[in-house]
Structures are given as structure tokens and as C-alpha cells.
Design an enzyme around this catalytic site. Structure first.
Site, PDB file in Angstrom:
ATOM      1  N   LYS A  81      38.423  39.701  28.693  1.00 34.71           N
ATOM      2  CA  LYS A  81      37.179  39.732  29.463  1.00 34.71           C
ATOM      3  C   LYS A  81      35.992  40.159  28.578  1.00 34.71           C
ATOM      4  CE  LYS A  81      38.836  38.547  33.508  1.00 34.71           C
ATOM      5  NZ  LYS A  81      40.070  37.811  33.184  1.00 34.71           N
TER       6      LYS A  81
HETATM    7  C1  PLP Z   1      38.387  35.494  38.700  1.00 36.09           C
HETATM    8  C2  PLP Z   1      39.415  36.553  38.473  1.00 36.09           C
HETATM    9  N1  PLP Z   1      39.858  37.279  39.521  1.00 36.09           N
HETATM   10  C3  PLP Z   1      40.767  38.248  39.360  1.00 36.09           C
HETATM   11  C4  PLP Z   1      41.307  38.545  38.126  1.00 36.09           C
HETATM   12  C5  PLP Z   1      42.352  39.595  38.021  1.00 36.09           C
HETATM   13  O1  PLP Z   1      42.078  40.598  37.091  1.00 36.09           O
HETATM   14  P1  PLP Z   1      43.257  41.349  36.319  1.00 36.09           P
HETATM   15  O2  PLP Z   1      43.865  40.361  35.385  1.00 36.09           O
HETATM   16  O3  PLP Z   1      42.556  42.462  35.605  1.00 36.09           O
HETATM   17  O4  PLP Z   1      44.213  41.844  37.321  1.00 36.09           O
HETATM   18  C6  PLP Z   1      40.865  37.836  37.005  1.00 36.09           C
HETATM   19  C7  PLP Z   1      41.330  38.111  35.647  1.00 36.09           C
HETATM   20  O5  PLP Z   1      42.328  37.923  35.142  1.00 36.09           O
HETATM   21  C8  PLP Z   1      39.912  36.792  37.192  1.00 36.09           C
HETATM   22  O6  PLP Z   1      39.496  36.068  36.153  1.00 36.09           O
END
Ligand code: PLP
Length: 376
Positions: free
Chosen positions: A179
């Protein structure tokens, strides 16, 4: 291979982690509190609550607003599956609507037709680093008494009319390795709602405010001070790294201006933080991705199978007819985009794209996608 993403980690992150490790206080503590205060200030909200990841941040919001089986949340299928999963885990139902063909974001004009007596919330996803049309979404939410939950997992620092992603409704961010800023794994909820923030702090910590006094059923969704120490360094670099992403995007825009492909757009009043730089190359997408990889360019597809077509979603009867989403899944690809991308690497990407597009798209009107994605 030039990677599509690479975290910008250096000696400052190493020093920050070493300091925490040497202190012996490594679980959630002072660093997490400091990072939360700084993130709340940056986003422009009263509260930031750090979480173990973005998925749990989203899920905690949906639990915290009291979603129950039978409730519906209007969202998109053109997203990472965690958006829908976080809704499903509460027992509620994601209702998928189509996206705009040029921004790849929720098509706010379609929201009202999807509202039923069960609708509780709207969850726009600020995909690739661009904020959805929050004017229209907020107006619809106000008119129908709905809660807005922003999936801002890819939109650190992106703005809409001067306000940052995560400051319109309740916001969820991811701090995953790729990210725009990272803590390896991590997340935030942002909100102006005092009660929700208090509930989230209990929820993530086993329901405890005072040690071993469990006020409610809770989980362990805490972030560690080791992670927060990385996050503090990353946050200090975020604006510089965002500017670098924007400069890389501007150079791609210029280099590809004459090619018969669709480029990312940034509507007036918004700033794009380019978590991804996504192009529309039409029906030749898979051939072009193969050529790019052959040329050492780590192109990738976000997302090749939209959520509404995943087996576990279809088994739940949640399929919807989403031609623009299907078009985006079939026609788009993302190019390397990260602050450490060198000019020489970018030149290689640009050359490889020109060659692949020249080989597979003849530039005729029939082949040329309009700006953005056409429904197929
Ligand atoms: C649009 C979106 N929503 C939710 C997530 C979930 O985040 P995480 O991977 O930190 O659980 C991500 C990232 O991976 C994402 O890109």
C-alpha cells in the site's frame, strides 16, 4: 522483473523498529497511540483506531454500526474481495452495483435504484487511489438515512474537494506491504463518531478498557508497537512518496498520450494518489500482459475475476449483471507504480508498453477503447 509495487523501506524504518525492540515494549502501546493521533490529524477526523489489517478495519466498522443478517450494503464488485467479505462476516448482504466506465469507481447514479427497505449502508471503494463521487453518495445517504462506509484501503491521502479519503463516512485503511504506506500488515478505522470509536477500541482489545474487566464480547485485532513504529516513519514520508507517484503517473500519461489505449482520469476537484496506474488496452489485454512480462515488466491485473463472479459469492445467490465491471476485468492492466521506480526503469516500462501496444493494437477506431472502459 520490474516489480509492480515495492515498499519504500530504509534505515529510518530499521532504526524505528530497533528502538521499539530494544525497549522491550513491543505490543500495542505508546507508538500505536502516537500513530493514531497523527493519522486522525492527517485525515482530518476526530478518531483513528489502529487495527491488525484493513479487512478487520472494515469488518469492525460493519459490526460497530450494528449490521445484522437481512441487512444490505450497496457496494461494488470491482474491488478486492475483502470489501464484500467484511460485509458477509456480519451476516449482512453485499449488493453489487456497476462502476463508472472512466474512473472504475462506484457509479453513484445507480445507487438509488439498488436501495431497498433492508439497505443500511453504502460502501464506496476508493480504488487505485481515487476518491468516489462523495458529493452524490453523501446526498443519497442523507436522503435515505444510510451510513457511508468508505473502503479507503488504497487511498491514503487522496482528496475530494479538499477533504481526505476516510473523512466523509467511517473510513477503513489498509497498511499492507504494497500500500502507499505500510506497517507490513495493519489498518485504521477513521471516524468522527465518539461512540463508534470507543466501541472499536473495546472490540479490538477483548472488550477490555481496564485490565481483565471485560465490558463486552471482543476480539484481539490490535496493532503492535513494532508495526506502528514503521507506520510513523512511513507517514512522515507519505506526502513525498505520493508526489513521486503522481510524477510517475504524469510521465506515463505523457508517454502514452498518442497510443490507442485508455489512461487513468482524475475528475476535477479530486487528487489521485495512484496506488495503481491502470490502463485500458481492450481485447488484447492478456497478450499485452504476456509481452510486458516477457520484457521484464511486472504488469498485473486488478482484478481478473470480479467479486460477483467468484464461486463463493455466486453460491450465495449474489450474482448481479455488471457489464462495466466485467469490461474492466477483461480489458485493463496495471503498470509498475511505486516511489522507488527509477527513471531508467520507467523508460523500460514505457518502451515495452509502446512495443506491445504497437504489436497488438492497430490503432484503428474499431480497436481503440474510448477513455476508460467500454462495456463489453
Ligand atoms: C480495496 C481493498 N479493500 C480491503 C483490503 C484489505 O486490506 P488488508 O489486506 O490490509 O486486510 C485491501 C487490501 O488488500 C484493498 O485493496
Amino acid at each position: 522483473m520490474i516489480p509492480i509495487a515495492r515498499p519504500d523501506l530504509g534505515p529510518d524504518e530499521v532504526a524505528a523498529v530497533t528502538e521499539v525492540l530494544s525497549s522491550g515494549m513491543i505490543a500495542q502501546g505508546r507508538k500505536v497511540a502516537e500513530l493514531e493521533a497523527k493519522w486522525a490529524e492527517f485525515v482530518g477526523v476526530k478518531h483513528a483506531v489502529a487495527m491488525a489489517n484493513g479487512t478487520l478495519s472494515l469488518m469492525s466498522i460493519f459490526s460497530g454500526i450494528g449490521l445484522e443478517p437481512g441487512d444490505e450494503v450497496i457496494t461494488v464488485s470491482h474491488t478486492f474481495a475483502a470489501t464484500a467479505n467484511a460485509i458477509l462476516y456480519t451476516g449482512a448482504t453485499p449488493v453489487f452495483i456497476d462502476i463508472e466506465p472512466d474512473t472504475y469507481l462506484i457509479d453513484a447514479k445507480r445507487i438509488e435504484a439498488a436501495i431497498t427497505t433492508r439497505t443500511r449502508a453504502i460502501c464506496p471503494v476508493h480504488l487505485f487511489g481515487l476518491v468516489a463521487d462523495m458529493d452524490m453518495i453523501q446526498a443519497i445517504a442523507d436522503r435515505h438515512g444510510l451510513i457511508v462506509v468508505e473502503d479507503a484501503c488504497q487511498a491514503h491521502g487522496a482528496t475530494f474537494r479538499g477533504r481526505r479519503a476516510g473523512s466523509f463516512g467511517h473510513g477503513a485503511f489498509s497498511l499492507y506491504a504494497t500500500k502507499n504506506m505500510t506497517t507490513a500488515e495493519g489498518g485504521f478505522v477513521t471516524t468522527n463518531d465518539d461512540k463508534l470509536a470507543d466501541w472499536l477500541r473495546l472490540h479490538r482489545n477483548q472488550g477490555m478498557r481496564t485490565r481483565y474487566q471485560f465490558e463486552m464480547l471482543g476480539y484481539n485485532f490490535r496493532m503492535t508497537d513494532v508495526a506502528a513504529a514503521i507506520g510513523l516513519v512511513q507517514l512522515a514520508k507519505l506526502e513525498r512518496n505520493t508526489a513521486r507517484r503522481q510524477a510517475i503517473a504524469a510521465r506515463y500519461d505523457e508517454a502514452f498520450g498518442e497510443l490507442p489505449i485508455g489512461l487513468p482520469i482524475t475528475p476535477d476537484g479530486r487528487t489521485h494518489v495512484f496506488h495503481q496506474y491502470t490502463i485500458d488496452v481492450g481485447g488484447a489485454r492478456d497478450a499485452i500482459v504476456a509481452d510486458l512480462r516477457e520484457a521484464g515488466v511486472g504488469a498485473d491485473i486488478y482484478y481478473p475475476i470480479p467479486v460477483h463472479r467468484q464461486a463463493y459469492i455466486m453460491e450465495r445467490g449474489l450474482y448481479a449483471d455488471l457489464p462495466v465491471t466485467d469490461g474492466a476485468a477483461a480489458r485493463t492492466l496495471a503498470l509498475p507504480m511505486h516511489p522507488g521506480l527509477t527513471d531508467a526503469e520507467q523508460n523500460q516500462v514505457i518502451e515495452a508498453v509502446r512495443t506491445a501496444v504497437g504489436r497488438h493494437l492497430d490503432g484503428s477506431a474499431a480497436e481503440r477503447p474510448a477513455a476508460g472502459v467500454a462495456a463489453t
